[in-house]
Write a protein that holds these residues in place. Structure first.
Motif, PDB file in Angstrom:
ATOM      1  N   GLY A 193       0.792  -1.215   0.000  1.00  0.00           N
ATOM      2  CA  GLY A 193       0.000   0.000   0.000  1.00  0.00           C
ATOM      3  C   GLY A 193       0.829   1.271   0.000  1.00  0.00           C
ATOM      4  O   GLY A 193       2.061   1.241   0.075  1.00  0.00           O
ATOM      5  N   MET A 194       0.130   2.403  -0.054  1.00  0.00           N
ATOM      6  CA  MET A 194       0.778   3.702  -0.194  1.00  0.00           C
ATOM      7  C   MET A 194       0.139   4.707   0.769  1.00  0.00           C
ATOM      8  O   MET A 194      -1.084   4.779   0.865  1.00  0.00           O
ATOM      9  CB  MET A 194       0.619   4.202  -1.641  1.00  0.00           C
ATOM     10  CG  MET A 194       1.119   5.604  -1.898  1.00  0.00           C
ATOM     11  SD  MET A 194       0.744   6.135  -3.603  1.00  0.00           S
ATOM     12  CE  MET A 194       1.919   5.132  -4.511  1.00  0.00           C
ATOM     13  N   VAL A 195       0.984   5.441   1.472  1.00  0.00           N
ATOM     14  CA  VAL A 195       0.540   6.549   2.311  1.00  0.00           C
ATOM     15  C   VAL A 195       0.801   7.849   1.555  1.00  0.00           C
ATOM     16  O   VAL A 195       1.920   8.087   1.090  1.00  0.00           O
ATOM     17  CB  VAL A 195       1.263   6.566   3.664  1.00  0.00           C
ATOM     18  CG1 VAL A 195       0.856   7.785   4.481  1.00  0.00           C
ATOM     19  CG2 VAL A 195       0.964   5.283   4.444  1.00  0.00           C
ATOM     20  N   ILE A 196      -0.238   8.654   1.416  1.00  0.00           N
ATOM     21  CA  ILE A 196      -0.129   9.931   0.710  1.00  0.00           C
ATOM     22  C   ILE A 196      -0.399  11.044   1.713  1.00  0.00           C
ATOM     23  O   ILE A 196      -1.529  11.209   2.181  1.00  0.00           O
ATOM     24  CB  ILE A 196      -1.127  10.022  -0.459  1.00  0.00           C
ATOM     25  CG1 ILE A 196      -0.925   8.858  -1.432  1.00  0.00           C
ATOM     26  CG2 ILE A 196      -0.993  11.361  -1.181  1.00  0.00           C
ATOM     27  CD1 ILE A 196      -1.940   8.798  -2.556  1.00  0.00           C
ATOM     28  N   LYS A 197       0.639  11.771   2.055  1.00  0.00           N
ATOM     29  CA  LYS A 197       0.503  12.854   3.024  1.00  0.00           C
ATOM     30  C   LYS A 197       0.723  14.191   2.331  1.00  0.00           C
ATOM     31  O   LYS A 197       1.700  14.360   1.581  1.00  0.00           O
ATOM     32  CB  LYS A 197       1.498  12.705   4.181  1.00  0.00           C
ATOM     33  CG  LYS A 197       1.344  13.807   5.238  1.00  0.00           C
ATOM     34  CD  LYS A 197       2.167  13.548   6.474  1.00  0.00           C
ATOM     35  CE  LYS A 197       2.009  14.676   7.502  1.00  0.00           C
ATOM     36  NZ  LYS A 197       0.635  14.789   8.026  1.00  0.00           N
ATOM     37  N   VAL A 198      -0.173  15.127   2.584  1.00  0.00           N
ATOM     38  CA  VAL A 198      -0.050  16.473   2.024  1.00  0.00           C
ATOM     39  C   VAL A 198       0.269  17.436   3.157  1.00  0.00           C
ATOM     40  O   VAL A 198      -0.440  17.483   4.174  1.00  0.00           O
ATOM     41  CB  VAL A 198      -1.347  16.911   1.318  1.00  0.00           C
ATOM     42  CG1 VAL A 198      -1.223  18.347   0.817  1.00  0.00           C
ATOM     43  CG2 VAL A 198      -1.673  15.966   0.159  1.00  0.00           C
ATOM     44  N   PHE A 286       1.775  23.362  -1.712  1.00  0.00           N
ATOM     45  CA  PHE A 286       1.749  22.085  -0.997  1.00  0.00           C
ATOM     46  C   PHE A 286       2.907  21.198  -1.428  1.00  0.00           C
ATOM     47  O   PHE A 286       3.447  21.325  -2.520  1.00  0.00           O
ATOM     48  CB  PHE A 286       0.451  21.321  -1.272  1.00  0.00           C
ATOM     49  CG  PHE A 286      -0.803  22.143  -1.083  1.00  0.00           C
ATOM     50  CD1 PHE A 286      -1.346  22.351   0.175  1.00  0.00           C
ATOM     51  CD2 PHE A 286      -1.444  22.707  -2.187  1.00  0.00           C
ATOM     52  CE1 PHE A 286      -2.484  23.102   0.346  1.00  0.00           C
ATOM     53  CE2 PHE A 286      -2.592  23.445  -2.024  1.00  0.00           C
ATOM     54  CZ  PHE A 286      -3.120  23.653  -0.754  1.00  0.00           C
ATOM     55  N   LYS A 287       3.212  20.251  -0.558  1.00  0.00           N
ATOM     56  CA  LYS A 287       4.134  19.166  -0.889  1.00  0.00           C
ATOM     57  C   LYS A 287       3.398  17.855  -0.658  1.00  0.00           C
ATOM     58  O   LYS A 287       2.841  17.635   0.424  1.00  0.00           O
ATOM     59  CB  LYS A 287       5.398  19.228  -0.023  1.00  0.00           C
ATOM     60  CG  LYS A 287       6.502  18.253  -0.470  1.00  0.00           C
ATOM     61  CD  LYS A 287       7.699  18.307   0.471  1.00  0.00           C
ATOM     62  CE  LYS A 287       8.449  19.606   0.371  1.00  0.00           C
ATOM     63  NZ  LYS A 287       9.168  19.736  -0.912  1.00  0.00           N
ATOM     64  N   ILE A 288       3.370  17.001  -1.669  1.00  0.00           N
ATOM     65  CA  ILE A 288       2.758  15.680  -1.558  1.00  0.00           C
ATOM     66  C   ILE A 288       3.865  14.665  -1.327  1.00  0.00           C
ATOM     67  O   ILE A 288       4.799  14.540  -2.136  1.00  0.00           O
ATOM     68  CB  ILE A 288       1.972  15.323  -2.829  1.00  0.00           C
ATOM     69  CG1 ILE A 288       0.902  16.368  -3.126  1.00  0.00           C
ATOM     70  CG2 ILE A 288       1.325  13.937  -2.683  1.00  0.00           C
ATOM     71  CD1 ILE A 288       0.167  16.152  -4.451  1.00  0.00           C
ATOM     72  N   LEU A 289       3.770  13.949  -0.218  1.00  0.00           N
ATOM     73  CA  LEU A 289       4.737  12.914   0.127  1.00  0.00           C
ATOM     74  C   LEU A 289       4.123  11.537  -0.122  1.00  0.00           C
ATOM     75  O   LEU A 289       3.007  11.266   0.319  1.00  0.00           O
ATOM     76  CB  LEU A 289       5.135  13.026   1.601  1.00  0.00           C
ATOM     77  CG  LEU A 289       5.556  14.410   2.120  1.00  0.00           C
ATOM     78  CD1 LEU A 289       5.839  14.341   3.619  1.00  0.00           C
ATOM     79  CD2 LEU A 289       6.767  14.912   1.357  1.00  0.00           C
ATOM     80  N   ILE A 290       4.850  10.673  -0.799  1.00  0.00           N
ATOM     81  CA  ILE A 290       4.400   9.315  -1.069  1.00  0.00           C
ATOM     82  C   ILE A 290       5.302   8.364  -0.290  1.00  0.00           C
ATOM     83  O   ILE A 290       6.518   8.356  -0.480  1.00  0.00           O
ATOM     84  CB  ILE A 290       4.457   8.981  -2.572  1.00  0.00           C
ATOM     85  CG1 ILE A 290       3.689  10.026  -3.388  1.00  0.00           C
ATOM     86  CG2 ILE A 290       3.932   7.574  -2.809  1.00  0.00           C
ATOM     87  CD1 ILE A 290       2.222  10.110  -3.059  1.00  0.00           C
ATOM     88  N   GLY A 291       4.705   7.579   0.568  1.00  0.00           N
ATOM     89  CA  GLY A 291       5.471   6.662   1.398  1.00  0.00           C
ATOM     90  C   GLY A 291       4.974   5.235   1.297  1.00  0.00           C
ATOM     91  O   GLY A 291       3.789   4.978   1.116  1.00  0.00           O
ATOM     92  N   LYS A 292       5.919   4.292   1.412  1.00  0.00           N
ATOM     93  CA  LYS A 292       5.593   2.869   1.481  1.00  0.00           C
ATOM     94  C   LYS A 292       6.366   2.253   2.635  1.00  0.00           C
ATOM     95  O   LYS A 292       7.312   2.821   3.147  1.00  0.00           O
ATOM     96  CB  LYS A 292       5.939   2.177   0.157  1.00  0.00           C
ATOM     97  CG  LYS A 292       5.071   2.639  -1.008  1.00  0.00           C
ATOM     98  CD  LYS A 292       5.271   1.759  -2.222  1.00  0.00           C
ATOM     99  CE  LYS A 292       4.287   2.138  -3.327  1.00  0.00           C
ATOM    100  NZ  LYS A 292       4.407   1.224  -4.510  1.00  0.00           N
TER     101      LYS A 292
END
Length: 293
Positions: A193-198, A286-292
């Motif tokens: 899965g993927m965590v999308i934090k703004v 904004f900054k969009i961070l994509i984490g796994k």
């Protein structure tokens, strides 16, 4: 035949996906009973509200976010202030989807539901995947507002520090301009899965910040600590900056001021100063961070 009530529609969807829930009191499995209540194996019971949501807090939590603030946020969303951001987040999800695979999304800290709803609508237009969307927020006012306006998701009053869901149930976790709990996110996210934090960038609403925080250390915003904290918990696989200007109509000034915590505790003099300036534009940054995992 009469149209089903919000409560019945909510209960039916929860019944269909009841396996995603776990009791926030004892972590037991939960089951929908008579389309009225979620009840766990130890008989902890959470009723479906008539507005079409379920409150899974064992104790009510007070927040500074009131009904008026959520109304202002919905107005700002409807006026397109967040459209490019929501489009960018949607594209991140679309680029990860397999063909026709069931997809589950949790919006952790969803407020009054506008971001999740707009992102979901964009996904519906561009994919054929079946989609389960769940929005949670600790504010009952926010969730009640979301459920009253939108019927496209499961809406839950819940604490992100004690999420009422079973392990590894979500393909995507959204965390948009909201506090996070990364230990819970790790528990909830599927293995791939993927965590999308703004997070806000330094110029987010800088026209307001320059007045609200004039002469204080808050006048210059930094998100470095938030970014570092994210990287401590997830592998950072992608970063995208989204920056644009939004034209302000006169009718947008009041909800813009009302939706942001920047206005909390400010003086009436500074509020009047902003209103008298008749701003033509504000900066969205904004900054969009994509984490796994």
């Amino acid at each position: 035949m009469s149209k089903p009530s919000k409560k019945m529609m909510c209960a039916a969807v929860i019944a269909r996906f009841q396996e995603i829930f776990r009791c926030p009191v004892c972590n037991g499995h939960m089951q929908m009973i008579n389309l009225q209540s979620l009840i766990c194996s130890n008989r902890h019971c959470f009723d479906i509200a008539k507005q079409g949501y379920v409150n899974l807090l064992s104790l009510a939590k007070k927040t500074k976010y009131d009904k008026r603030m959520f109304e202002h946020r919905r107005m700002i969303n409807r006026n397109g202030f967040f459209d490019p951001l929501n489009a960018a987040v949607s594209n991140k999800i679309i680029n990860q989807l397999g063909n026709n695979e069931p997809t589950s999304i949790l919006d952790a800290g969803c407020g009054e539901g506008s971001h999740l709803t707009e992102i979901q609508e964009k996904l519906f237009r561009k994919t054929t995947n079946s989609l389960l969307a769940v929005g949670i927020d600790i504010s009952k006012e926010g969730i009640s507002s979301a459920a009253a306006e939108y019927s496209n998701a499961i809406w839950c009053v819940a604490d992100i520090a004690n999420c009422p869901f079973a392990n590894h149930r979500f393909d995507f976790i959204l965390n948009i301009l909201s506090p996070a709990n990364y230990s819970e996110f790790k528990r909830l996210i599927a293995d791939e899965g993927m965590v999308i934090k703004v997070i806000p960038e330094r110029d987010y609403l800088k026209e307001l910040r320059d007045i609200f925080y004039e002469g204080s250390e808050k006048q210059v915003y930094s998100n470095e600590m938030t970014l570092d904290h994210f990287i401590e918990h997830f592998e950072l696989t992608d970063v995208e900056n989204v920056r644009y200007q939004v034209n302000l109509g006169e009718s947008s000034i009041k909800p813009l001021l009302g939706m942001t915590p920047m206005s909390w505790g400010t003086t009436t003099e500074r509020l009047r100063k902003i209103q008298e300036m008749k701003l033509q534009q504000v900066t969205m940054d904004f900054k969009i961070l994509i984490g796994k995992k």
